[in-house]
Structures are given as C-alpha cells and as structure tokens.
Write an enzyme that holds these catalytic residues in place. Structure first.
Site, PDB file in Angstrom:
ATOM      1  N   SER A 117       0.754  -1.315   0.061  1.00  0.00           N
ATOM      2  CA  SER A 117       0.149  -0.070   0.048  1.00  0.00           C
ATOM      3  C   SER A 117       1.033   1.250  -0.030  1.00  0.00           C
ATOM      4  CB  SER A 117      -0.859  -0.183   1.223  1.00  0.00           C
ATOM      5  OG  SER A 117      -1.594   1.200   1.467  1.00  0.00           O
ATOM      6  N   SER A 118       0.368   2.261  -0.604  1.00  0.00           N
ATOM      7  CA  SER A 118       1.113   3.577  -0.703  1.00  0.00           C
ATOM      8  C   SER A 118       1.206   4.301   0.798  1.00  0.00           C
ATOM      9  CB  SER A 118       0.646   4.526  -1.676  1.00  0.00           C
ATOM     10  OG  SER A 118      -1.087   4.722  -1.231  1.00  0.00           O
ATOM     11  N   CYS A 119       0.604   3.752   1.486  1.00  0.00           N
ATOM     12  CA  CYS A 119       0.660   4.353   3.134  1.00  0.00           C
ATOM     13  C   CYS A 119       1.733   4.121   3.696  1.00  0.00           C
ATOM     14  CB  CYS A 119      -0.384   3.738   4.164  1.00  0.00           C
ATOM     15  SG  CYS A 119      -0.573   1.982   4.476  1.00  0.00           S
ATOM     16  N   TYR A 146      -0.834  -0.551  10.059  1.00  0.00           N
ATOM     17  CA  TYR A 146      -0.989  -1.169   8.965  1.00  0.00           C
ATOM     18  C   TYR A 146       0.221  -0.865   7.929  1.00  0.00           C
ATOM     19  CZ  TYR A 146      -3.000  -2.380   4.132  1.00  0.00           C
ATOM     20  OH  TYR A 146      -3.223  -3.121   3.088  1.00  0.00           O
ATOM     21  N   LYS A 150       3.124  -3.679   6.085  1.00  0.00           N
ATOM     22  CA  LYS A 150       3.540  -3.638   4.827  1.00  0.00           C
ATOM     23  C   LYS A 150       4.900  -3.479   4.529  1.00  0.00           C
ATOM     24  CE  LYS A 150      -0.338  -5.134   3.160  1.00  0.00           C
ATOM     25  NZ  LYS A 150      -0.786  -6.471   2.629  1.00  0.00           N
ATOM     26  N   HIS A 189     -12.784   2.431   2.468  1.00  0.00           N
ATOM     27  CA  HIS A 189     -12.039   3.560   2.287  1.00  0.00           C
ATOM     28  C   HIS A 189     -12.822   4.747   1.532  1.00  0.00           C
ATOM     29  CE1 HIS A 189      -8.762   0.412   1.870  1.00  0.00           C
ATOM     30  NE2 HIS A 189      -8.273   1.059   2.643  1.00  0.00           N
TER      31      HIS A 189
END
Length: 323
Positions: A117-119, A146, A150, A189
């Site tokens: 994920s881009s987070c 989270y 990742k 989301h």
C-alpha cells in the site's frame, strides 16, 4: 533461472495461487488471469483457509504446490478502521504475509508478488512519492500500524531474494477502487464510503451530505482492474529487490472526488465538510515513472472507473445494505 537473468513469460498452465481471491484486489486478479488464459488458478476463501493459521497455511501449500503466488490478502480499511483497530491491523497482516511467504519458500515457489500500500511512505514525503522515500520519515499516525506491517512484507521479500535467490517482488499500489469494493459506512476507504453516503442521500432526498475533513487533501485513485493488469505485467517483466509503485500519476482533492461521485450518482444536494474529522495525509501521489519506463501505464480514467463501480454497486445493493 538466476537473479539478473531475463524473466520468461508465464506459461498459461502455470499454477498460480491468488491469496485473498475474493477481495477487491484478488477478485480483479482472478478475472484478469482467467481472461488471459491461465487455466490453473488456485484460491481458498477465508472460511476454507484462515491465513493467520500457520499450520493450515503450510498444509495448503504442501497440498497445492503453486508455481507462482500473488499475495493480495490483507485486513484493510479506511481511516476510522485503521485508527480504531490498529493492534488487529498490525498483528493480522504480519501473520498473513509471514505465513504465506514462509510456506511458499518451503515448497520452492520461485516467483511471488507481494502487494502492499502507498501508506508505507512518510506522511510528509516529497511529491510525487518515489520508491526511495521509504523509511525516510514519520508515518501517518492514523494508519501507521498497517503501514509497518506492509513495510515488513517488503523487507521479507528482499530477505528471501537475498538468502534464497528467489525471484520475488513487491509492488505498492495507490488508493484502489472498483467492483467488489467494501462499501461499509464506517470501515471502508474514502471513495466507496462517499459513493454509498451520496447514493443514500439521493434515495432519502437529503439536502446535504457531510464529508469528513476539510476536503483539501489530495488523493490518487487506481481502478482495481488496472492493478490486476499491472500485476501480471510485473510478474513477467520485473525482477528487482526494490519495491515498485503502481498508480496513475494524477490526483485530485477529496472535495472534487465527492463532486464527481455526486454527478455520477445524480445527487444535486450540498456537499458539506466536517472539519472536526481528521484529514489524514495531506497528499499522497505516487511517482510511477519506473513502472511507466518498463512499458506499463494505467488506462482507466477516474470518470469511467467511478461509473463502472457505481453500476456494480447498484447491482449488488441488496446484499451491501445488510453490511
């Protein structure tokens, strides 16, 4: 085949295990791989295989012996869910990816794609965000648990490449949406949450819809079927320890996103901002130049993708209302 040698295209009889094949990403992967002629796809629902159960995961891999693994399984959610259940998001996602990768290594899976994920990137990373920004600053606190899980997955892929010479890769998609999304009113989301809220406001003839935050944060959105296409492309064309971004290279403010959804839904009421609610990261636009240079670019524009998603939402409305 050794690290550094050109990858061969996957034979359409290759046994591919799609972890999380019933989710938003997994179902898109399954559709695309089927359309591309892959005839030996392997999947298991969460009731059939709890990926948090290490012994069962190992037994599943020993029985099915996949040639390729795409790990699209994760516990996911929006700002509210991530911030409220941070311990669950960290623990469960770590368990899932560690079990899947360890079991894949035991049965000698040589090609694996881990989707993150881009987070993972710092809250205040330079925009657009390059892959080299990883681990250079503090994370967004509403989803740092989270993100840490990742990041650990990326490191695990790199460790298996280094120790065992595996052709394993990781890719970091931007915000995803599309058919099969989670439209839960609290735990979804931003795009599906807005779509449900605006649709229900239209049904109820409500004069206004309240949107969390100031509406100024900018977000990038990738149609999930485009991610599925990018995933197969990467499995056949990318062999590098560095993670790679997957996105569209364009973003827009949340308020503009809400206006586009309202136009698609046909809602003519007022869109109001609740500035007491958190905004999250101010901007999160991925630099996708490395992927583009390899020869892949997303093809579904946001208007088309939202229209397709809303059509799916309407056809599944009865089941979604029960959630």
């Amino acid at each position: 085949m050794h690290i550094g040698e050109p990858l061969e295209p996957l034979d359409r009889s290759t046994r591919i295990y799609v972890a999380g094949h019933r989710g938003l990403v997994g179902s898109a992967l399954w559709r695309h791989l089927s359309d591309e002629g892959f005839s030996n796809l392997i999947g298991a629902t969460s009731s059939e295989l709890d990926l948090r159960d290490r012994d069962r995961v190992f037994d599943f891999f020993r029985l099915n012996k996949p040639d390729v693994v795409i790990d699209a399984a994760a516990r996911v959610g929006g700002i509210h869910a991530n911030d409220t259940f941070s311990a669950d998001f960290l623990s469960e996602n770590l368990q899932i990816q560690v079990n899947v990768m360890d079991a894949a290594n035991e049965v000698d899976v040589d090609r694996l794609l881990f989707l993150g994920s881009s987070c993972i990137y710092p809250k205040f990373a330079d925009q657009p965000i390059k892959e080299s920004s990883l681990l250079t600053g503090i994370l967004e606190p509403t989803n740092d648990a989270y993100a840490i899980a990742k990041i650990a997955g990326i490191m695990q892929v790199q460790a298996y490449r280094k120790q065992y010479g595996r052709h394993w890769i990781s890719a970091m998609p931007t915000n995803l949406y599309g058919p099969g999304d989670n439209f839960h009113p609290e735990n979804s989301h931003v795009l599906p949450a807005l779509m449900r809220r605006i649709h229900e406001a239209k049904e109820q003839r409500a004069p206004e819809v309240v949107i969390w935050g100031s509406g100024t944060p900018r977000r990038e959105f990738l149609y999930v079927d485009d991610l599925a296409k990018a995933s197969l492309f990467l499995l056949e064309n990318y062999d590098d320890a560095r993670t790679i971004n997957v996105g569209v290279g364009q973003d827009l403010p949340i308020h503009d996103l809400a206006a586009l959804i309202a136009a698609t839904v046909g809602y003519t009421g007022t869109l109001c901002q609740d500035v007491t609610k958190p905004d999250g990261t101010p901007r999160k636009l991925l630099d996708v130049s490395r992927l583009n240079d390899l020869g892949w670019t997303a093809t579904t524009d946001l208007h088309e993708g939202i229209t397709n998603t809303y059509e799916w939402y309407l056809t599944h409305l009865d089941s979604l209302r029960k959630k």
